[in-house]
Each structure stands twice: as C-alpha cells, then as structure tokens.
Design a protein around this motif. Sequence first.
Motif, short mmCIF file in Angstrom:
data_model
loop_
_atom_site.label_atom_id
_atom_site.label_comp_id
_atom_site.label_asym_id
_atom_site.label_seq_id
_atom_site.Cartn_x
_atom_site.Cartn_y
_atom_site.Cartn_z
N THR A 16 1.57 -1.23 -0.04
CA THR A 16 -0.23 -0.12 0.00
C THR A 16 1.02 0.65 -0.47
O THR A 16 0.37 2.27 -0.36
N ALA A 17 1.48 1.58 1.02
CA ALA A 17 2.69 2.75 0.88
C ALA A 17 3.30 2.46 -0.57
O ALA A 17 3.46 3.78 -1.20
N SER A 18 3.99 1.10 -1.12
CA SER A 18 4.76 1.96 -2.89
C SER A 18 4.16 2.50 -3.77
O SER A 18 4.04 3.29 -4.38
N THR A 19 2.54 1.49 -3.46
CA THR A 19 1.34 2.14 -4.72
C THR A 19 1.20 3.62 -4.75
O THR A 19 1.12 4.07 -4.75
N ALA A 20 0.94 4.31 -3.03
CA ALA A 20 0.26 5.72 -2.91
C ALA A 20 2.28 6.46 -2.99
O ALA A 20 1.46 7.66 -3.64
N ALA A 21 3.29 5.56 -3.19
CA ALA A 21 4.49 6.61 -3.34
C ALA A 21 4.43 6.49 -4.55
O ALA A 21 4.80 7.73 -5.40
N LEU A 22 3.49 6.32 -6.04
CA LEU A 22 3.66 6.00 -7.18
C LEU A 22 2.47 6.98 -7.69
O LEU A 22 3.14 7.53 -8.71
N GLN A 23 1.80 6.61 -6.66
CA GLN A 23 1.25 7.73 -7.47
C GLN A 23 0.86 9.01 -7.20
O GLN A 23 0.49 10.18 -8.20
N ALA A 24 1.46 9.42 -5.96
CA ALA A 24 2.21 10.94 -5.81
C ALA A 24 3.15 11.20 -6.90
O ALA A 24 3.07 12.95 -7.19
N GLN A 25 3.78 10.54 -7.18
CA GLN A 25 5.26 10.44 -8.72
C GLN A 25 4.76 11.16 -10.60
O GLN A 25 4.60 11.69 -10.30
#
Length: 111
Positions: A16-25
């Motif tokens: 979940t954290a990695s997905t959120a980081a990708l969406q922010a980028q």
Amino acid sequence: MRKLFFKGMCLVLACTASTAALQAQESDKKKHEVTKYTVMERFEPEMILTPQERIQLKENRVAEMEQTRTIVDTLDISERKRERLLQDIIDQPYSSRLSKTMAKLEFEDEE
C-alpha cells in the motif's frame, strides 16, 4: 498462526505504501492538463477555446498566482496575516482581504 498473520499484514502495508508513493509521483507529472473534449464542444464548437488556448490560460493563472505570492511574501505584515493571504491566493483568488491588500500596495506605489 500469529506470526503468519503479522507477516501478511506487514506485506499488505508495504504494498500500500509503495502504491501511494507511485501515485504521488504520477500526480506530479500531470501539470497543466485540460480535458481534450468538453460537453459544450459537441453542441457549440465555435464558442469553445482550443486545448492549447486553455492550457495557455491556465499557465497565465498560475504565473499570476506565483507573482502575487512573491508580493505577499515580501510585505511587512504579521505572519498570521501573511498565512491567511497566501491561503486566499490558493482558495479564493478574488477575496476581499487579498483585493484590499493589493489595492493598498498599488495606492502606495502611486504616491
């Protein structure tokens, strides 16, 4: 059983954290996008601006906001009032508080 459950929860949280980081980028990459077609374009195409014109208008608005922000940052006012004005630039660009402040500056420049 508990260890397996704990490891599973850690794995889910990490994903979940990695997905959120990708969406922010990805959201940072989307600058000044406008919709290609609007509903009104179907019925009154000559009244609608082209996507390039809309992008130009949006860039002009952003440039105007940045200029106003730099002006407000250089004012000799309290920090609390500065924060309110900076928030007005983002939320309500035509607020009376911001308009009064800018009008006072223009009046002082004329004198």
